[in-house]
Design a protein around this motif. Structure first.
Motif, short mmCIF file in Angstrom:
data_model
loop_
_atom_site.label_atom_id
_atom_site.label_comp_id
_atom_site.label_asym_id
_atom_site.label_seq_id
_atom_site.Cartn_x
_atom_site.Cartn_y
_atom_site.Cartn_z
N UNK A 366 0.86 -1.40 -0.05
CA UNK A 366 0.28 -0.22 -0.05
C UNK A 366 0.83 1.52 0.21
N UNK A 367 0.12 2.72 -0.12
CA UNK A 367 1.03 4.02 -0.24
C UNK A 367 1.88 3.79 1.17
N UNK A 386 -5.53 9.57 4.93
CA UNK A 386 -5.85 8.70 5.43
C UNK A 386 -6.19 7.35 4.44
N UNK A 387 -5.83 6.36 5.33
CA UNK A 387 -5.60 5.16 4.86
C UNK A 387 -6.37 4.48 5.19
N UNK A 388 -7.26 3.57 3.86
CA UNK A 388 -8.17 2.78 4.87
C UNK A 388 -7.63 1.29 5.07
N UNK A 389 -8.16 1.39 5.55
CA UNK A 389 -7.75 -1.11 6.33
C UNK A 389 -8.23 -1.81 5.78
N UNK A 397 -17.08 -7.97 6.74
CA UNK A 397 -15.27 -7.52 6.44
C UNK A 397 -15.89 -5.44 6.90
N UNK A 398 -14.76 -5.27 6.83
CA UNK A 398 -15.13 -4.00 7.42
C UNK A 398 -13.80 -3.38 6.90
N UNK A 399 -13.76 -1.62 6.73
CA UNK A 399 -13.24 -1.15 6.82
C UNK A 399 -12.92 0.70 7.88
N UNK A 400 -11.87 0.68 7.86
CA UNK A 400 -11.28 1.63 8.90
C UNK A 400 -10.52 2.53 7.68
N UNK A 401 -10.51 4.14 8.53
CA UNK A 401 -9.91 4.78 7.54
C UNK A 401 -9.32 5.63 8.81
N UNK A 402 -7.77 5.48 8.98
CA UNK A 402 -6.76 6.06 9.50
C UNK A 402 -5.62 7.44 9.28
N UNK A 403 -5.59 7.89 9.73
CA UNK A 403 -4.05 8.58 9.66
C UNK A 403 -3.32 8.73 10.55
N UNK A 421 -12.74 6.43 12.21
CA UNK A 421 -14.19 6.06 11.64
C UNK A 421 -14.86 7.23 13.32
N UNK A 422 -15.50 8.04 13.05
CA UNK A 422 -15.88 9.22 14.15
C UNK A 422 -17.51 8.85 14.41
#
Length: 807
Positions: A366-367, A386-389, A397-403, A421-422
């Motif tokens: 990944x980037x 922001x990195x989507x994991x 399946x679940x997606x989370x976004x991280x900085x 994820x706010x």
């Protein structure tokens, strides 16, 4: 070297700001660890030099360093640097206060330098004089794009500033984590001098070190005086009679030195020019790589883990795992903060020893993975988008976004992140906002009849959530009858043509009546028909209660103000009726009597001061001055009662002490609404045939007698306050009035001052009255004394009883 902390942009959530502060603090602590490790290495190397030179043990070498530092009044680090310096050839620090002699310095401006080697083409002619300084900065900015190294920066500065500003040498130093300065760039400095001054330890008395430490420019313009304070660069140091050290702004630990053969000091415009030139070069100089970071001590990971244990957010320390060819194939987690969690739910120290591809497998390729490699290679801090994991939780399946943020620590990476994820956090904030504002949101779907209420709306209406929300058509049934017409009209407008509403109303609940407010708007379809309504309901009961209480308080204040004004007007009219003339002169029984009455200049209530000066049936004269305690209508009524009772009793021939006794009993037996009234009083009866004045007092201030150039207060007979006690006894005194005498009867308003002893006021009155009588001032003595008190808190009443000189 200290690092600039990268803070989130404006608008970031508090969690982002908190984590950024944590990371910045972590980086600072890591820098401190590096500095400590580097300083420890300096001490160990110095001990090794002494062990080799002196043939002593390590402990003895350390004790010897400490003794030499104490003897020379230096720190241990300074002594270590000096020891290391003396072991090297050509070091200027063998004797920091000795400056070798050399040939006389050259005079005059330097020759114009050639074009820097990193620029192609001929170098344009330089601008001369003050008018060309802007052109110099413009030329500097034009060629900064070609700068690649600190030497290029030094060459460019010398080329641009050499001729016009007589600069003939430039040095660029960077600071290491241990505080040592390393020569990173130079121009106009020969190789021998560069080698001699290539490494500058963090000693006191080095101008470049001081400029970086204090963050200010240092201008050295007098070699003889500067050599006493600083260790000057050069052989001899007088080669450059003026020099400047200017730190690069922006947090980079870089300092630039300018050396001139010109003996003139730096003028204000030249100083500004040099500062601006350094500021323009800040970008290239910030990119100057620092000296090699020393190998971390063996317990570095444990130290980092202890720091991580105190963190409130997720962070890990990664060690790259390389193949035999040197390619990074994975990272091992060597330290982890307690809130660091992987996809399997392992947390904190449970992650230690595991690899990134084991704990976060989808990161590979990944980037973010590329960002790790770039940070590890270049040292640049990685802060990507922001990195989507993607992960699978409980088979879903679940997606989370991280900085994510990564920075290099030696040959490792410190990685921290925040989860974007706010939804849960925002929901909690919305609930807190509704609770604190005592309002809740609601929406009504007019097509499907679906109704949604927030929890706070149920609390506002006192409705059980199990009963569900109510329809808009049902809402008017809960409104008080007085508010029903307006509420029904507002609902019809909202549902009919979609007009927004902002309507207050009241409802009855099990906890009593509540004041509410509904604000709603409608969404319409293509035909303009409302299909959905949404808005909020707010409980304004507390606010309305405060408004009602405030209005009631204002009403009560207005009523009380009116009553006080009416009472004051009545009391003033009554007082004017009883004492119609504020100043007058009377001839009574051969005496000249002057009267002055001045009401208080403060407050809204009239006082109870009064006087009487009348002739009695037997030809004698009665003089009275009294003061009723308090103000207002009650005080004026008591004053009238005392005044007229006194006149009546003395006219009937009652003795003066007997009159005071009856007045005391009168106040003690007054009506219940007048109980507690008290008064002071002084009263005298003058018989003209004997020229004698008999007088009594009831708690009043003593009369003042001015006679033959002296002013004295009369000795007072027995007599307490009227209305204070039943068994009060009243005595009588007598005095003969001689020609020229002035006898003053007065109330306390003439002498009292807040915070002042009454004796001081009496002494001031005696001195003033004596002076006025001696000076023979025209006009009434009583009026003059009262007029000397322009600001007084109480009423003033004065009687001047004067026996004129014989004709």
């Amino acid at each position: 070297m200290e690092s600039d902390s990268v803070l989130p942009e404006d608008g970031a959530t508090p969690e982002v700001l908190a984590l950024a502060k944590v990371v910045a603090r972590l980086r600072a602590e890591v820098v401190e660890l590096e500095a400590v490790a580097s300083m420890t290495g300096v001490v160990e190397r110095a001990k090794g030099v002494l062990m080799a030179d002196e043939g002593v043990s390590a402990d003895t070498a350390y004790e010897l360093l400490c003794k030499r530092a104490d003897a020379g009044r230096r720190t241990l680090m300074e002594e270590c640097w000096i020891t290391l310096g003396t072991s090297g050839r050509g070091s200027p620090f063998a004797n920091p206060r000795r400056h070798p002699e050399g040939p006389a310095r050259p005079s005059g401006p330097p020759a114009a330098p050639a074009a820097p080697p990193f620029l192609d083409g001929p170098w344009p002619a330089r601008a001369e004089g003050d008018g060309g300084r802007s052109a110099l900065l413009a030329r500097l900015a034009e060629h900064l794009s070609a700068v690649r190294t600190p030497d290029d920066v030094a060459e460019l500065l010398l080329t641009v500033l050499g001729g016009p500003e007589y600069v003939d040498a430039v040095m660029v130093y960077t600071e290491t984590t241990a505080g040592r300065l390393e020569l990173a760039g130079r121009a106009g400095i020969d190789d021998a001098l560069a080698e001699q001054w290539g490494h500058v330890p963090p000693l006191a008395g080095v101008a470049a070190v001081e400029a970086l430490a204090e963050g200010r420019a240092i201008w050295l313009e007098n070699p003889a005086e500067d050599a006493v304070r600083y260790l000057l660069i050069g052989d001899p140091p007088e080669r450059w009679p003026s020099r400047a050290w200017i730190p690069v702004p922006g947090g980079s630990r870089v300092v630039v030195g300018f050396f001139r053969t010109c003996e003139a000091p730096f003028g204000p415009r030249t100083r500004t020019l040099l500062r601006r030139a350094v500021r323009m070069c800040a970008g290239p100089l910030r990119a100057v790589p620092g000296t090699a970071v020393p190998e971390p001590p063996g317990n570095e990971v444990e130290d980092v883990q202890r720091i991580f244990d105190a963190l409130s957010g997720p962070a890990i320390l990664l060690t790259p795992l390389r193949t035999e060819a040197g390619t990074v194939e994975d990272y091992r987690i060597d330290a982890a903060a307690p809130e660091s969690v992987d996809v399997a739910g392992r947390r904190g120290r449970d992650l230690l020893g595991r690899t990134v591809l084991e704990t976060y497998p989808t990161v590979a390729g990944s980037a973010l993975w590329d960002g790790y490699l770039e940070t590890l290679t270049t040292g640049a801090v990685y802060e990507g988008v922001p990195f989507t994991y993607r992960e699978v939780l409980a088979g879903v399946p679940h997606e989370s976004s991280y900085s994510v943020r990564a920075s290099r620590l030696g040959d490792r990476l410190v990685v921290s992140w925040i989860r974007n994820d706010t939804s849960e956090r925002e929901a909690r904030r919305l609930a807190d906002m509704q609770r604190l504002g005592n309002l809740g949101w609601a929406s009504w779907n007019l097509v499907t009849d679906e109704i949604l209420w927030s929890d706070q709306v149920y609390a506002i209406f006192g409705r059980d959530p199990a009963s569900g929300p109510m329809a808009l058509e049902e809402l008017p049934r809960h409104v008080l009858p007085e508010d029903l017409p307006a509420m029904g009209s507002a609902i019809r407008r909202l549902l009919g043509d979609g007009t927004p509403i902002d309507q207050p109303f009241r409802i009855g609940t099990a906890h009593g009546m509540r004041h509410l407010r509904i604000v709603a708007e409608a969404q319409t379809d293509a035909d303009g028909t409302p299909v959905e309504a949404h808005g909020f309901v707010q409980d304004l009961t507390a606010q309305r209660g405060a408004e009602i209480a405030l209005r009631e308080s204002e009403r009560v204040n207005l009523v009380q103000r009116g009553m006080l004004q009416a009472e004051r007007a009545l009391a003033a009219r009554l007082q004017e009726t009883l004492l119609p003339i504020p100043e007058q002169s009377l001839d009574l029984a051969g005496l000249c009597v002057d009267v002055a009455y001045v009401p208080s200049d403060r407050g809204v209530n009239v006082g109870g001061d009064w006087y009487s000066a009348i002739e009695l049936p037997d030809g004698s004269a009665l003089f009275v001055v009294g003061d009723v305690a308090g103000h207002g209508l009650a005080a004026v009524g008591t004053m009238a009662q005392l005044r007229f009772t006194t006149k009546g009793m003395t006219i009937t021939g009652s003795a003066l002490p007997h009159v005071l006794g009856r007045l005391n009993a009168l106040l003690l037996h007054s009506a219940p609404d007048a109980q507690g009234a008290t008064a002071t009083m002084v009263m005298g009866r003058y018989r003209p045939h004997q020229h004698r004045l008999s007088w009594v007092r009831a708690g009043h201030l003593p009369p003042l007698l001015v006679r033959e150039g002296r002013a004295e207060f009369l000795a007072q007979p027995e007599g307490g306050l009227l209305g204070a006690a039943f068994d009060t006894r009243y005595g009588q005194a007598e005095i003969e009035l001689l020609p020229g005498d002035h006898l003053l009867l007065y109330t306390d308003g003439l002498v009292e001052e807040p915070g002042e002893d009454i004796e001081d006021g009496l002494a001031r009155l005696a001195a003033t009255a004596l002076r006025l009588v001696r000076d023979g001032s025209r006009g009434s003595l009583a009026a003059t004394l009262a007029g000397l008190r322009p600001q007084h808190r109480d009423d003033i009443c004065v009687l001047d009883i004067h026996r004129p000189e014989a004709p």
